[in-house]
Design an enzyme around this catalytic site. Structure first.
Site, short mmCIF file in Angstrom:
data_model
loop_
_atom_site.label_atom_id
_atom_site.label_comp_id
_atom_site.label_asym_id
_atom_site.label_seq_id
_atom_site.Cartn_x
_atom_site.Cartn_y
_atom_site.Cartn_z
N PRO A 58 0.74 -1.20 -0.03
CA PRO A 58 -0.14 0.01 -0.13
C PRO A 58 0.68 1.27 -0.09
CG PRO A 58 0.07 -0.91 2.08
CD PRO A 58 0.88 -1.85 1.19
N CYS A 59 1.44 1.42 -1.08
CA CYS A 59 2.26 2.52 -1.27
C CYS A 59 1.41 3.86 -1.25
CB CYS A 59 3.43 2.79 -2.35
SG CYS A 59 2.96 2.04 -4.08
N HIS A 60 0.19 3.80 -1.59
CA HIS A 60 -0.68 4.93 -1.62
C HIS A 60 -0.76 5.62 -0.30
CE1 HIS A 60 -3.27 1.30 -1.14
NE2 HIS A 60 -4.03 2.08 -0.30
#
Length: 154
Positions: free
Chosen positions: A120-122
């Site tokens: 989940p780099c978002h």
């Protein structure tokens, strides 16, 4: 060498292609082109099912076999990013401090992430809570959609 297995699914952020082999999910492409496909290997099918559940608001944590990383430090950083919980955000600097790293290393980890949404780099934002960039899909527009989605389904 055998060709990778793949699936192509429709999602609210555009078509997503999931690539993998018999042992792991290897890559996710947002905005892929082509006919729908369901995949044949267990990791690709599991990723497809979990992504669809995530977009339906029914899944908050992925449980998929991921490819090994070359270094123990790389695994620590990836695991630290994965540990950033559903609906939670942290700045590059905050995450770097948690992982005893530098913000630039966290930025590179996010920019080179082959598995957006799953890793989940978002959830990593710029300083002060600013959205920051996103290397998948339509960039910040996709990132904002994912963050809003997680807030709606917390």
């Amino acid at each position: 060498m055998y060709a990778r297995d793949h699936a192509l699914i429709a999602t609210p952020i555009g078509p997503m292609q999931v690539e993998g082999d018999e042992t792991a999910v290897l890559r996710v492409l947002i905005g892929a082109d082509g006919p729908a496909a369901i995949g044949s290997t267990a990791p690709v099918r599991a990723a497809t099912e979990q992504l669809l559940a995530y977009f339906a608001g029914d899944l908050k944590e992925f449980d998929l076999p991921l490819p090994p990383l070359a270094s123990p430090r790389g695994r620590e950083l990836r695991d630290g990013l994965i540990a950033l919980g559903y609906g939670e955000t942290a700045s590059y600097g905050d995450l770097a401090r948690r992982l005893q790293s530098g913000p630039r290393a966290i930025g590179q980890l996010c920019a080179r992430n082959p598995l957006p949404v799953i890793i989940p780099c978002h959830r990593v934002t710029a300083a002060g809570g600013a959205l920051g960039s996103y290397s998948a899909g339509d960039g910040p527009v996709t990132k904002l959609w994912l963050l809003d989605h997680e807030q709606r389904h917390r």
